[in-house]
Design an enzyme around this catalytic site. Structure first.
Site, PDB file in Angstrom:
ATOM      1  N   CYS A  29      46.471  30.496  47.988  1.00  0.00           N
ATOM      2  CA  CYS A  29      46.674  31.134  46.014  1.00  0.00           C
ATOM      3  C   CYS A  29      47.663  29.991  45.489  1.00  0.00           C
ATOM      4  O   CYS A  29      48.272  28.984  46.041  1.00  0.00           O
ATOM      5  CB  CYS A  29      46.657  32.159  46.191  1.00  0.00           C
ATOM      6  SG  CYS A  29      49.066  32.248  46.415  1.00  0.00           S
ATOM      7  N   GLU A  36      40.110  38.713  41.428  1.00  0.00           N
ATOM      8  CA  GLU A  36      40.012  38.525  42.584  1.00  0.00           C
ATOM      9  C   GLU A  36      39.484  37.415  43.511  1.00  0.00           C
ATOM     10  O   GLU A  36      39.300  36.357  43.875  1.00  0.00           O
ATOM     11  CB  GLU A  36      40.348  39.560  43.827  1.00  0.00           C
ATOM     12  CG  GLU A  36      41.935  39.833  43.045  1.00  0.00           C
ATOM     13  CD  GLU A  36      43.415  39.508  42.997  1.00  0.00           C
ATOM     14  OE1 GLU A  36      43.032  39.089  43.196  1.00  0.00           O
ATOM     15  OE2 GLU A  36      44.166  40.076  42.480  1.00  0.00           O
TER      16      GLU A  36
END
Length: 477
Positions: free
Chosen positions: A26, A17
């Site tokens: 994202c 992450e």
């Protein structure tokens, strides 16, 4: 009691992450912050690292609850944490509807790494970061709890997924590489072994894939592949076509899903060019009890599965009531390596004009989940000519010998106005010439798990018996 992700699993999740103090979009166009936190994030938002860790702790607790809810078999700490990483990354819905869940809940722990490897795309594109993450999760799932995280190889490049194969003599091999991947190898592919020698070949394959293929071809007796050099050239193409012809599958010269399945089966069963299936007599092909089943297994989908049973079909009915064709097509596409279930297939058909009136458009259905470089499937059928039932049975028997699934339309004999009432998938046969089926009408219709008479087409007592009237099937173009 909510189970906690272990430290090694937490380290793995943090590694992939990464920490971002400011909100960002994202690859899926979702606002994200900290260690992959989403949902209530806005543009311009900032967090400190301690705040991000608190958010992560809450997110992982939610993901852990989902893993405990949907996975019914015992899990080690590493196995649990690997699935939490997957669920946190993709959502509880992905775990709930996944083939991974189905196989794992059947006790097939070894299916988890290759199933994880399927979840690597966003908006139809394969992301190297997801490939690496799924590889790490798969390796972590297979590691004992006492292996430190620093000893777990987390690849910098896409890694092959481990795949467990048990040979006919009981020896267990862990196979990786092209057999456990979804990539299509074809003429021009070159891996790290061959790239320095064959600069004219530009289709880069993951490390060792082509050389492993060449070694496997030679071990099966297809010596025309030549010495393994990591380059998919003329010799390898000839060897693949020779294998495909001998195995009775589409002679494409490419290593696609159908060819990988066949290579895996040959390596598993100990077959070879000089001793292929069927050459040593019919008895050698049948399992104890006189049944031959297509391998690898064709998945079974039940119309009544609550994950899709109530989904409305194009004609206003539901999969539970009239979804036998959708379930059977999904079974066959699953055999060909498509990541599919009946609900996903119906959604795809709705979005792509896949229905014509009350009928499925078979050509559209066959395009579901086609890999970017992989071949499409071509639909064909064989209808029963009155008085020529033996010809239909002979054709179906030949497809079983070739290891290919076939959908069968059956008639209950209760409604003179209908030619057929139901679809099933033929998955094998008995030495007496009877056909084993996966029947979507019931959760007990998995012919691999339940080979009683009710899963024999000619013997079943469901609906007063089934009579075959038409065969529908897909082959590679």
């Amino acid at each position: 009691m909510t189970r906690k992700t272990n430290k090694a699993g937490l380290d793995l999740i943090k590694k992939f992450e990464g920490f971002y103090a400011e909100a960002y979009l994202c690859p899926a166009d979702v606002w994200t912050i900290g260690y992959g936190h989403t949902g209530d994030v806005k543009m311009g938002q900032v967090v400190t690292e301690p705040e991000a860790e608190q958010l992560l702790s809450k997110d992982l607790e939610v993901a852990g609850i989902a893993v405990q809810r949907y996975i019914s078999v015992p899990l080690t700490d590493n196995q649990f944490s690997a699935l939490v990483s997957f669920t946190f990354n993709l959502g509880a819905g992905s775990l709930k509807t996944s083939t991974l869940r189905k196989k794992l809940n059947q006790g097939n722990y070894d299916a988890v790494p290759p199933e994880l490897a399927r979840w690597v795309k966003t908006k139809g594109k394969t992301l190297p970061g997801l490939v690496r993450r799924r590889a790490a999760e798969g390796l972590f799932f297979m590691q004992p709890d006492d292996v430190p995280m620093e000893n777990l190889p987390v690849p910098d490049d896409p890694s092959p997924m481990p795949q467990r194969i048990e040979s006919s003599d009981g020896i267990v091999i862990i196979r990786t590489g092209y057999l456990a991947d979804t990539i299509t190898l074809e003429p021009g592919s070159v891996d790290d072994i061959g790239d320095s020698k064959y600069v004219r070949l530009s289709q880069n394959a993951p490390d060792g894939y082509v050389a492993a293929l060449q070694n496997d071809l030679r071990s099966l007796g297809f010596e025309e592949a030549g010495e393994p050099d990591g380059a998919f050239g003329k010799k390898t193409t000839e060897a693949i076509r020779s294998f495909q012809e001998t195995a009775g599958i589409s002679r494409t010269g490419r290593v696609d899903g159908e060819t990988r399945n066949a290579l895996s089966a040959w390596l598993e069963q100990g077959w070879s060019k000089s001793s292929p299936p069927g050459r040593s007599g019919a008895e050698a092909e049948f399992l104890p009890g006189g049944i031959k089943l297509i391998s690898p297994q064709i998945p079974h989908f039940s119309q009544g599965d609550p994950r899709w049973a109530q989904r409305s079909l194009n004609r206003g009915s539901s999969i539970r009531r009239e979804g036998c064709a959708i379930c059977c097509i999904a079974m066959v596409l699953g055999f060909y390596g498509r990541n599919i279930n009946p609900g996903l297939l119906d959604a795809y058909l709705d979005a792509n004009n896949g229905y014509s009136g009350n009928c499925v458009r078979w050509d559209i259905a066959g395009k579901y989940g086609v890999p970017g470089s992989g071949p499409e499937l071509q639909y064909d059928r064989m209808m029963l000519t009155p008085g020529k039932e033996k010809e239909l049975e002979a054709f179906l028997s030949q497809r079983i010998d070739r290891g290919l699934p076939t959908m069968v339309r059956v008639d209950y004999g209760t409604d003179p106005g209908l030619i057929y009432n139901h679809f099933v998938v033929c998955i094998g046969k008995t030495q007496d010439g009877l056909f084993v089926m996966n029947d979507p009408a019931t959760h007990l219709g998995n012919g691999y798990q339940n080979t009683t008479d009710d899963n024999i087409i000619q013997k079943t007592t469901r609906k007063n018996g089934y009579t075959m009237v038409q065969l529908d099937y897909y082959d590679h173009k």
